[in-house]
Design a protein around this motif. Sequence first.
Motif, PDB file in Angstrom:
ATOM      1  N   ALA A 164       3.864  -4.005  12.276  1.00 40.96           N
ATOM      2  CA  ALA A 164       4.931  -4.873  12.789  1.00 40.96           C
ATOM      3  C   ALA A 164       4.354  -6.087  13.525  1.00 40.96           C
ATOM      4  CB  ALA A 164       5.861  -4.092  13.707  1.00 40.96           C
ATOM      5  N   ALA A 165       3.183  -5.925  14.117  1.00 39.53           N
ATOM      6  CA  ALA A 165       2.542  -7.042  14.822  1.00 39.53           C
ATOM      7  C   ALA A 165       2.227  -8.193  13.867  1.00 39.53           C
ATOM      8  CB  ALA A 165       1.270  -6.567  15.513  1.00 39.53           C
ATOM      9  N   PHE A 166       2.147  -7.885  12.555  1.00 39.63           N
ATOM     10  CA  PHE A 166       1.863  -8.902  11.541  1.00 39.63           C
ATOM     11  C   PHE A 166       3.037  -9.068  10.581  1.00 39.63           C
ATOM     12  CE2 PHE A 166      -2.183  -7.157  12.940  1.00 39.63           C
ATOM     13  CZ  PHE A 166      -2.866  -8.310  13.292  1.00 39.63           C
ATOM     14  N   ASP A 167       4.235  -8.743  11.042  1.00 41.60           N
ATOM     15  CA  ASP A 167       5.465  -8.815  10.246  1.00 41.60           C
ATOM     16  C   ASP A 167       5.456  -7.863   9.057  1.00 41.60           C
ATOM     17  OD1 ASP A 167       6.602 -10.744  11.924  1.00 41.60           O
ATOM     18  OD2 ASP A 167       5.616 -12.369  10.822  1.00 41.60           O
ATOM     19  N   GLY A 168       4.698  -6.786   9.159  1.00 44.71           N
ATOM     20  CA  GLY A 168       4.660  -5.776   8.108  1.00 44.71           C
ATOM     21  C   GLY A 168       5.683  -4.680   8.353  1.00 44.71           C
ATOM     22  N   THR A 169       5.876  -3.847   7.351  1.00 46.35           N
ATOM     23  CA  THR A 169       6.847  -2.760   7.445  1.00 46.35           C
ATOM     24  C   THR A 169       6.253  -1.456   6.919  1.00 46.35           C
ATOM     25  OG1 THR A 169       7.748  -3.209   5.249  1.00 46.35           O
ATOM     26  CG2 THR A 169       8.810  -4.325   7.115  1.00 46.35           C
ATOM     27  N   VAL A 170       6.850  -0.360   7.359  1.00 41.49           N
ATOM     28  CA  VAL A 170       6.508   0.977   6.867  1.00 41.49           C
ATOM     29  C   VAL A 170       7.810   1.669   6.509  1.00 41.49           C
ATOM     30  CG1 VAL A 170       5.522   3.231   7.420  1.00 41.49           C
ATOM     31  CG2 VAL A 170       4.454   1.161   8.313  1.00 41.49           C
ATOM     32  N   THR A 171       7.846   2.249   5.314  1.00 44.03           N
ATOM     33  CA  THR A 171       8.993   3.038   4.882  1.00 44.03           C
ATOM     34  C   THR A 171       8.484   4.419   4.507  1.00 44.03           C
ATOM     35  OG1 THR A 171      10.030   1.058   3.980  1.00 44.03           O
ATOM     36  CG2 THR A 171      10.906   3.168   3.240  1.00 44.03           C
ATOM     37  N   VAL A 172       9.143   5.450   5.040  1.00 45.15           N
ATOM     38  CA  VAL A 172       8.739   6.822   4.766  1.00 45.15           C
ATOM     39  C   VAL A 172       9.873   7.543   4.051  1.00 45.15           C
ATOM     40  CG1 VAL A 172       7.998   9.012   5.771  1.00 45.15           C
ATOM     41  CG2 VAL A 172       7.274   6.855   6.820  1.00 45.15           C
ATOM     42  N   THR A 173       9.552   8.138   2.907  1.00 45.53           N
ATOM     43  CA  THR A 173      10.477   9.007   2.201  1.00 45.53           C
ATOM     44  C   THR A 173       9.812  10.372   2.143  1.00 45.53           C
ATOM     45  OG1 THR A 173      11.231   7.156   0.847  1.00 45.53           O
ATOM     46  CG2 THR A 173      11.743   9.369   0.047  1.00 45.53           C
ATOM     47  N   SER A 174      10.416  11.363   2.805  1.00 48.60           N
ATOM     48  CA  SER A 174       9.770  12.662   2.911  1.00 48.60           C
ATOM     49  C   SER A 174      10.799  13.772   3.127  1.00 48.60           C
ATOM     50  CB  SER A 174       8.761  12.632   4.068  1.00 48.60           C
ATOM     51  OG  SER A 174       8.021  13.821   4.115  1.00 48.60           O
ATOM     52  N   PRO A 175      11.568  14.089   2.095  1.00 49.32           N
ATOM     53  CA  PRO A 175      12.565  15.151   2.262  1.00 49.32           C
ATOM     54  C   PRO A 175      11.886  16.508   2.466  1.00 49.32           C
ATOM     55  CG  PRO A 175      12.356  14.567  -0.048  1.00 49.32           C
ATOM     56  CD  PRO A 175      11.514  13.590   0.728  1.00 49.32           C
ATOM     57  N   PRO A 176      12.547  17.436   3.157  1.00 49.25           N
ATOM     58  CA  PRO A 176      11.990  18.783   3.286  1.00 49.25           C
ATOM     59  C   PRO A 176      11.680  19.355   1.900  1.00 49.25           C
ATOM     60  CG  PRO A 176      13.885  18.528   4.712  1.00 49.25           C
ATOM     61  CD  PRO A 176      13.825  17.292   3.845  1.00 49.25           C
TER      62      PRO A 176
ATOM     63  N   THR B 297       8.246  12.200   9.512  1.00 51.40           N
ATOM     64  CA  THR B 297       9.099  11.148  10.070  1.00 51.40           C
ATOM     65  C   THR B 297       8.265  10.273  10.994  1.00 51.40           C
ATOM     66  OG1 THR B 297       9.789  12.494  11.948  1.00 51.40           O
ATOM     67  CG2 THR B 297      11.186  12.570  10.008  1.00 51.40           C
ATOM     68  N   PRO B 298       8.494   8.967  10.959  1.00 51.00           N
ATOM     69  CA  PRO B 298       7.715   8.068  11.813  1.00 51.00           C
ATOM     70  C   PRO B 298       7.941   8.322  13.300  1.00 51.00           C
ATOM     71  CG  PRO B 298       8.835   6.842  10.101  1.00 51.00           C
ATOM     72  CD  PRO B 298       9.347   8.244  10.044  1.00 51.00           C
ATOM     73  N   ASP B 299       9.050   8.925  13.665  1.00 49.49           N
ATOM     74  CA  ASP B 299       9.375   9.102  15.080  1.00 49.49           C
ATOM     75  C   ASP B 299       8.936  10.451  15.644  1.00 49.49           C
ATOM     76  OD1 ASP B 299      10.605   6.582  14.986  1.00 49.49           O
ATOM     77  OD2 ASP B 299      12.444   7.487  14.228  1.00 49.49           O
ATOM     78  N   ALA B 300       8.392  11.343  14.805  1.00 51.66           N
ATOM     79  CA  ALA B 300       8.059  12.690  15.255  1.00 51.66           C
ATOM     80  C   ALA B 300       6.718  12.775  15.988  1.00 51.66           C
ATOM     81  CB  ALA B 300       8.055  13.647  14.072  1.00 51.66           C
ATOM     82  N   GLY B 301       5.863  11.787  15.838  1.00 46.12           N
ATOM     83  CA  GLY B 301       4.549  11.831  16.481  1.00 46.12           C
ATOM     84  C   GLY B 301       3.999  10.440  16.642  1.00 46.12           C
ATOM     85  N   THR B 302       2.712  10.363  16.910  1.00 45.40           N
ATOM     86  CA  THR B 302       2.110   9.055  17.166  1.00 45.40           C
ATOM     87  C   THR B 302       1.509   8.424  15.922  1.00 45.40           C
ATOM     88  OG1 THR B 302       0.036  10.118  17.777  1.00 45.40           O
ATOM     89  CG2 THR B 302       1.601   9.645  19.552  1.00 45.40           C
TER      90      THR B 302
ATOM     91  N   MET C 214       0.875  -1.168   0.000  1.00 40.83           N
ATOM     92  CA  MET C 214       0.000   0.000   0.000  1.00 40.83           C
ATOM     93  C   MET C 214       0.915   1.221   0.000  1.00 40.83           C
ATOM     94  SD  MET C 214      -2.254  -1.633   3.068  1.00 40.83           S
ATOM     95  CE  MET C 214      -0.739  -2.287   3.776  1.00 40.83           C
ATOM     96  N   VAL C 215       0.798   2.049  -1.014  1.00 39.37           N
ATOM     97  CA  VAL C 215       1.654   3.216  -1.133  1.00 39.37           C
ATOM     98  C   VAL C 215       0.777   4.454  -1.174  1.00 39.37           C
ATOM     99  CG1 VAL C 215       3.459   4.340  -2.484  1.00 39.37           C
ATOM    100  CG2 VAL C 215       3.331   1.847  -2.425  1.00 39.37           C
ATOM    101  N   VAL C 216       1.084   5.426  -0.308  1.00 40.87           N
ATOM    102  CA  VAL C 216       0.379   6.700  -0.281  1.00 40.87           C
ATOM    103  C   VAL C 216       1.420   7.790  -0.513  1.00 40.87           C
ATOM    104  CG1 VAL C 216      -0.994   8.299   1.126  1.00 40.87           C
ATOM    105  CG2 VAL C 216      -1.349   5.826   1.346  1.00 40.87           C
ATOM    106  N   GLY C 217       1.142   8.655  -1.475  1.00 42.63           N
ATOM    107  CA  GLY C 217       2.056   9.751  -1.760  1.00 42.63           C
ATOM    108  C   GLY C 217       1.308  11.064  -1.832  1.00 42.63           C
ATOM    109  N   ASP C 218       2.040  12.161  -1.660  1.00 45.46           N
ATOM    110  CA  ASP C 218       1.438  13.480  -1.793  1.00 45.46           C
ATOM    111  C   ASP C 218       2.477  14.475  -2.295  1.00 45.46           C
ATOM    112  OD1 ASP C 218       2.695  15.127   0.418  1.00 45.46           O
ATOM    113  OD2 ASP C 218       1.754  13.617   1.688  1.00 45.46           O
ATOM    114  N   ASP C 219       1.992  15.633  -2.734  1.00 45.02           N
ATOM    115  CA  ASP C 219       2.884  16.683  -3.228  1.00 45.02           C
ATOM    116  C   ASP C 219       3.049  17.807  -2.212  1.00 45.02           C
ATOM    117  OD1 ASP C 219       0.412  17.929  -3.360  1.00 45.02           O
ATOM    118  OD2 ASP C 219       0.583  18.504  -5.471  1.00 45.02           O
ATOM    119  N   GLY C 220       2.966  17.458  -0.940  1.00 40.84           N
ATOM    120  CA  GLY C 220       3.042  18.456   0.129  1.00 40.84           C
ATOM    121  C   GLY C 220       4.451  18.876   0.491  1.00 40.84           C
ATOM    122  N   ARG C 221       4.564  19.483   1.677  1.00 38.92           N
ATOM    123  CA  ARG C 221       5.814  20.122   2.106  1.00 38.92           C
ATOM    124  C   ARG C 221       6.892  19.157   2.577  1.00 38.92           C
ATOM    125  NH1 ARG C 221       2.026  21.484   6.222  1.00 38.92           N
ATOM    126  NH2 ARG C 221       1.572  23.392   5.106  1.00 38.92           N
ATOM    127  N   GLY C 222       6.550  17.877   2.785  1.00 39.63           N
ATOM    128  CA  GLY C 222       7.558  16.904   3.218  1.00 39.63           C
ATOM    129  C   GLY C 222       7.915  17.064   4.681  1.00 39.63           C
ATOM    130  N   GLY C 223       8.965  16.377   5.077  1.00 41.26           N
ATOM    131  CA  GLY C 223       9.437  16.441   6.459  1.00 41.26           C
ATOM    132  C   GLY C 223       8.770  15.459   7.410  1.00 41.26           C
TER     133      GLY C 223
END
Length: 94
Positions: free
Chosen positions: A56-68, A41-46, A30-39
């Motif tokens: 992760a509970a089901f051996d899944g993964t999340v990858t975030v690419t979001s440059p400023p 990060t998975p660790d910045a909030g909940t 499942m891939v979600v993308g946008d043309d927003g401001r970026g920045g």
Amino acid sequence: MAEVLTNVTKHSGARRAWVRLSFENGLLSMVVGDDGRGGATPDAGTGLAGVRRRLAAFDGTVTVTSPPGGPTVVTMELPCELSSRRTSPSSGTG
């Protein structure tokens, strides 16, 4: 995926967003993308951290690419098998 789309509307300032779903070799992507401001990060909030924890509970993964300056692309992958094909309708009417 709803959590990621909520983040797009709340935080990204995006004019456009897109969603792509695919299944191949036992992996749902499942891939979600946008043309927003970026920045993002998975660790910045909940939000994204919660998505990561739940998958992760089901051996899944999340990858975030979001440059400023953007764009942001969040890829969620979950191993799974398609359910077996039904041989008759569940209603039994035909």
